[in-house]
Design a protein around this motif. Structure first.
Motif, PDB file in Angstrom:
ATOM      1  N   MET A  42      -1.537  -0.791   2.821  1.00  0.00           N
ATOM      2  CA  MET A  42      -1.125  -0.586   4.211  1.00  0.00           C
ATOM      3  C   MET A  42      -1.612   0.764   4.691  1.00  0.00           C
ATOM      4  O   MET A  42      -1.436   1.773   4.006  1.00  0.00           O
ATOM      5  CB  MET A  42       0.410  -0.651   4.297  1.00  0.00           C
ATOM      6  CG  MET A  42       1.002  -0.373   5.669  1.00  0.00           C
ATOM      7  SD  MET A  42       2.820  -0.323   5.575  1.00  0.00           S
ATOM      8  CE  MET A  42       3.259  -0.147   7.295  1.00  0.00           C
ATOM      9  N   ARG A  43      -2.246   0.800   5.853  1.00  0.00           N
ATOM     10  CA  ARG A  43      -2.636   2.061   6.447  1.00  0.00           C
ATOM     11  C   ARG A  43      -1.434   2.695   7.144  1.00  0.00           C
ATOM     12  O   ARG A  43      -0.552   2.005   7.678  1.00  0.00           O
ATOM     13  CB  ARG A  43      -3.776   1.867   7.467  1.00  0.00           C
ATOM     14  CG  ARG A  43      -5.064   1.310   6.909  1.00  0.00           C
ATOM     15  CD  ARG A  43      -5.661   2.171   5.794  1.00  0.00           C
ATOM     16  NE  ARG A  43      -6.017   3.514   6.216  1.00  0.00           N
ATOM     17  CZ  ARG A  43      -7.215   3.862   6.704  1.00  0.00           C
ATOM     18  NH1 ARG A  43      -8.165   2.960   6.846  1.00  0.00           N
ATOM     19  NH2 ARG A  43      -7.446   5.117   7.034  1.00  0.00           N
TER      20      ARG A  43
ATOM     21  N   THR B 119       5.436   0.986  -2.187  1.00  0.00           N
ATOM     22  CA  THR B 119       4.915   0.776  -0.838  1.00  0.00           C
ATOM     23  C   THR B 119       4.893   2.074  -0.052  1.00  0.00           C
ATOM     24  O   THR B 119       5.647   3.017  -0.339  1.00  0.00           O
ATOM     25  CB  THR B 119       5.772  -0.245  -0.066  1.00  0.00           C
ATOM     26  OG1 THR B 119       7.066   0.328   0.205  1.00  0.00           O
ATOM     27  CG2 THR B 119       5.921  -1.546  -0.858  1.00  0.00           C
ATOM     28  N   LEU B 120       4.049   2.106   0.961  1.00  0.00           N
ATOM     29  CA  LEU B 120       3.976   3.267   1.854  1.00  0.00           C
ATOM     30  C   LEU B 120       5.291   3.440   2.607  1.00  0.00           C
ATOM     31  O   LEU B 120       5.754   4.574   2.807  1.00  0.00           O
ATOM     32  CB  LEU B 120       2.811   3.085   2.835  1.00  0.00           C
ATOM     33  CG  LEU B 120       2.626   4.177   3.880  1.00  0.00           C
ATOM     34  CD1 LEU B 120       2.358   5.527   3.238  1.00  0.00           C
ATOM     35  CD2 LEU B 120       1.482   3.817   4.836  1.00  0.00           C
ATOM     36  N   ASN B 121       5.893   2.348   3.038  1.00  0.00           N
ATOM     37  CA  ASN B 121       7.167   2.438   3.749  1.00  0.00           C
ATOM     38  C   ASN B 121       8.225   3.153   2.915  1.00  0.00           C
ATOM     39  O   ASN B 121       8.951   4.027   3.418  1.00  0.00           O
ATOM     40  CB  ASN B 121       7.669   1.037   4.106  1.00  0.00           C
ATOM     41  CG  ASN B 121       7.085   0.528   5.423  1.00  0.00           C
ATOM     42  OD1 ASN B 121       7.106   1.234   6.423  1.00  0.00           O
ATOM     43  ND2 ASN B 121       6.566  -0.685   5.414  1.00  0.00           N
TER      44      ASN B 121
ATOM     45  N   PHE C  97      -3.033  12.161   8.511  1.00  0.00           N
ATOM     46  CA  PHE C  97      -4.432  12.600   8.462  1.00  0.00           C
ATOM     47  C   PHE C  97      -5.248  11.440   7.920  1.00  0.00           C
ATOM     48  O   PHE C  97      -5.408  11.264   6.721  1.00  0.00           O
ATOM     49  CB  PHE C  97      -4.546  13.870   7.614  1.00  0.00           C
ATOM     50  CG  PHE C  97      -4.002  15.086   8.311  1.00  0.00           C
ATOM     51  CD1 PHE C  97      -4.860  16.005   8.915  1.00  0.00           C
ATOM     52  CD2 PHE C  97      -2.633  15.285   8.421  1.00  0.00           C
ATOM     53  CE1 PHE C  97      -4.356  17.105   9.599  1.00  0.00           C
ATOM     54  CE2 PHE C  97      -2.114  16.386   9.099  1.00  0.00           C
ATOM     55  CZ  PHE C  97      -2.983  17.299   9.683  1.00  0.00           C
ATOM     56  N   ASP C  98      -5.753  10.617   8.868  1.00  0.00           N
ATOM     57  CA  ASP C  98      -6.487   9.395   8.513  1.00  0.00           C
ATOM     58  C   ASP C  98      -7.868   9.343   9.160  1.00  0.00           C
ATOM     59  O   ASP C  98      -8.510   8.308   9.205  1.00  0.00           O
ATOM     60  CB  ASP C  98      -5.682   8.149   8.885  1.00  0.00           C
ATOM     61  CG  ASP C  98      -5.414   8.023  10.391  1.00  0.00           C
ATOM     62  OD1 ASP C  98      -5.878   8.886  11.173  1.00  0.00           O
ATOM     63  OD2 ASP C  98      -4.733   7.059  10.791  1.00  0.00           O
ATOM     64  N   ARG C  99      -8.317  10.505   9.671  1.00  0.00           N
ATOM     65  CA  ARG C  99      -9.629  10.668  10.308  1.00  0.00           C
ATOM     66  C   ARG C  99      -9.796   9.836  11.572  1.00  0.00           C
ATOM     67  O   ARG C  99     -10.922   9.548  11.991  1.00  0.00           O
ATOM     68  CB  ARG C  99     -10.780  10.407   9.331  1.00  0.00           C
ATOM     69  CG  ARG C  99     -12.043  11.211   9.702  1.00  0.00           C
ATOM     70  CD  ARG C  99     -13.168  11.066   8.684  1.00  0.00           C
ATOM     71  NE  ARG C  99     -13.670   9.722   8.572  1.00  0.00           N
ATOM     72  CZ  ARG C  99     -14.503   9.157   9.440  1.00  0.00           C
ATOM     73  NH1 ARG C  99     -14.920   9.823  10.503  1.00  0.00           N
ATOM     74  NH2 ARG C  99     -14.920   7.934   9.263  1.00  0.00           N
TER      75      ARG C  99
END
Length: 475
Positions: free
Chosen positions: A31-32, A412-414, A432-434
């Motif tokens: 997951m982004r 998970t990211l959550n 920070f995902d560009r």
């Protein structure tokens, strides 16, 4: 009448690429961070409406994606430059930088193509592409394959700074540059103008920086980082550039002038010092608002979700190092603060920078290795998403000290973000995902930054910029 929202929910982060060491982050990251509940994109243009318009942007929501104007301007600049130094039949090394490939993609490659073809056609010379690779070379995206560089340029080689070196006599004594970058009779320097490592170069001879960094071998790059104290790291770059060895081979420079949204123009000159002076004021104007608004964040969780290695993960067109040092005006030349890898509580105020207390935790969804960052692992609570990313971090030779972080690994990211926010006592998230041209933030944080923008813009225009320009003789 309802007010138009300043946010751009449709703006997406760039996709992950396969890396040089054959890792596939796109298959590992489930997951982004952009897909976390309540996230949005706050455009830099909403904070700074007079940002120059781009001639090329990575995303059509920010500007034109067609490369025709980049090609036209690059050719026009090539036509005006003096290439008479190059003798027919001789070899020219065209120097490229992975930051240009990562930040400006096809626009940067297009500029390189124009230079190569022009020199071959007008000078009768041979041109080969040499990429000045960095410390994290093996974890960079495989730019040669991504942009089909061998197909487009023929002779292409990535030249990491741990390869063979060439000794160069300078005013500071002997320095070393990467041998394969300068093993031809001539070279052409290329660059992109963005605000990375401002705490080191301080916008002094900005365009010379690669001569002490990307083009330098490891020991001279280390001298740049650590040997000369505040405001003076650029002495290494300037002395290497001014050396007889470099001047005998140097032909000229072409750069992409940028903002957070993309490329605004192509600029070039045979005189690097003149080009640097010509562009310096614009670089500071174009990035000042993005840099200074970060200082208005009172508390937050940071999420790394990018190909950068920690401090070189990007948001809003600027690297995380700007946020790490956001509590210090490192562009003020009266400020003697040094970057300190470990700023303890008893440090004298104002003498060090690099620990922003507004950062309550860091979540690693994905980041590259290759650059030692003990000051992150020692100073902030770290959370990691997934066993694979955690294993990559633990096995990064440059970050053998990552185990000191004792980072919990979440499925998970959550879960990771929820724990980081709970433990840090904050609801604010910045990613920070560009994503170009915008900060990826939680909605509440975005609204706070928008509310602070008028006051920050006033200080930038009436206090910070006038002082920075005056100090550099650019008023």
């Amino acid at each position: 009448m309802a007010m138009l929202s300043p946010f751009m929910d449709a703006l997406r982060p760039p996709a992950f690429h396969r890396t040089w060491n054959k890792r596939e982050p796109a298959k590992v990251v489930a997951m982004r961070a952009a897909d976390l509940p309540g996230m949005t994109a706050l455009p830099i243009r909403a904070l700074m409406p007079d940002l120059p318009q781009t001639i090329w942007s990575e995303d059509a929501l920010l500007g034109p994606t067609n490369l025709d104007e980049v090609r036209r301007q690059a050719q026009a600049k090539a036509d005006t430059m003096d290439w008479s130094k190059i003798e027919p039949g001789r070899m020219v090394n065209l120097l490229a930088n992975p930051h240009g490939l990562q930040l400006c993609g096809e626009a940067y490659v297009t500029m390189l193509e124009v230079i190569a073809e022009h020199v071959k056609k007008t000078c009768g010379a041979k041109v080969r592409l040499r990429i000045a690779e960095s410390m994290g070379h093996i974890e960079n995206p495989d730019w040669v394959k991504i942009y089909r560089l061998e197909e487009r340029f023929g002779d292409v080689e990535e030249c990491p700074q741990i390869g063979a070196g060439t000794k160069v006599g300078t005013k500071l004594g002997d320095m070393y540059v990467t041998k394969k970058l300068f093993d031809a009779p001539y070279f052409i320097h290329t660059h992109v103008t963005e605000m990375r490592e401002g705490y080191l170069h301080r916008m002094m001879d900005r365009l010379m920086k690669p001569f002490g960094m990307a083009y330098a071998r490891l020991e001279s790059r280390s001298a740049y980082h650590f040997g000369f104290g505040p405001r003076t790291g650029q002495i290494v770059s300037r002395c290497i550039f001014e050396s007889d060895f470099i001047q005998q081979r140097y032909v000229g420079t072409m750069v992409l002038d940028t903002t957070s949204e993309g490329v605004v123009s192509v600029e070039a000159d045979n005189d690097l010092k003149a080009l640097d002076r010509r562009l310096a004021a614009g670089i500071m104007r174009n990035y000042a608002m993005a840099m200074k608004i970060l200082g208005e964040i009172e508390d937050c969780v940071v999420v790394f979700d990018d190909h950068g290695c920690g401090v070189y993960c990007y948001a809003g067109g600027i690297a995380f190092d700007n946020m790490l040092c956001a509590d210090i005006d490192f562009m003020d030349l009266d400020n003697l603060s040094l970057l300190a890898a470990d700023r303890h509580e008893s440090s004298e105020p104002g003498l060090t920078m690099g620990k922003n207390n507004a950062i309550k935790a860091i979540v690693i969804n994905y980041m590259a290795g290759g650059v030692p960052q003990p000051w992150l692992w020692d100073n902030y609570p770290i959370h990691v998403v997934g066993d694979t990313v955690n294993r990559w971090m633990l096995n990064d030779p440059s970050n053998y000290h990552f185990d000191r972080a004792k980072a919990p690994v979440w499925s998970t990211l959550n879960e990771a973000v929820a724990a980081a926010c709970r433990d840090g006592g904050t609801e604010n998230i910045i990613v920070f995902d560009r994503t170009p041209g915008a900060f990826r933030v939680s909605r509440k944080l975005g609204e706070h930054l928008m509310s602070r923008a008028p006051q920050v813009r006033d200080k930038v225009e009436n206090e910070f910029l006038p002082k920075w320009l005056r100090q550099r003789g650019l008023t």
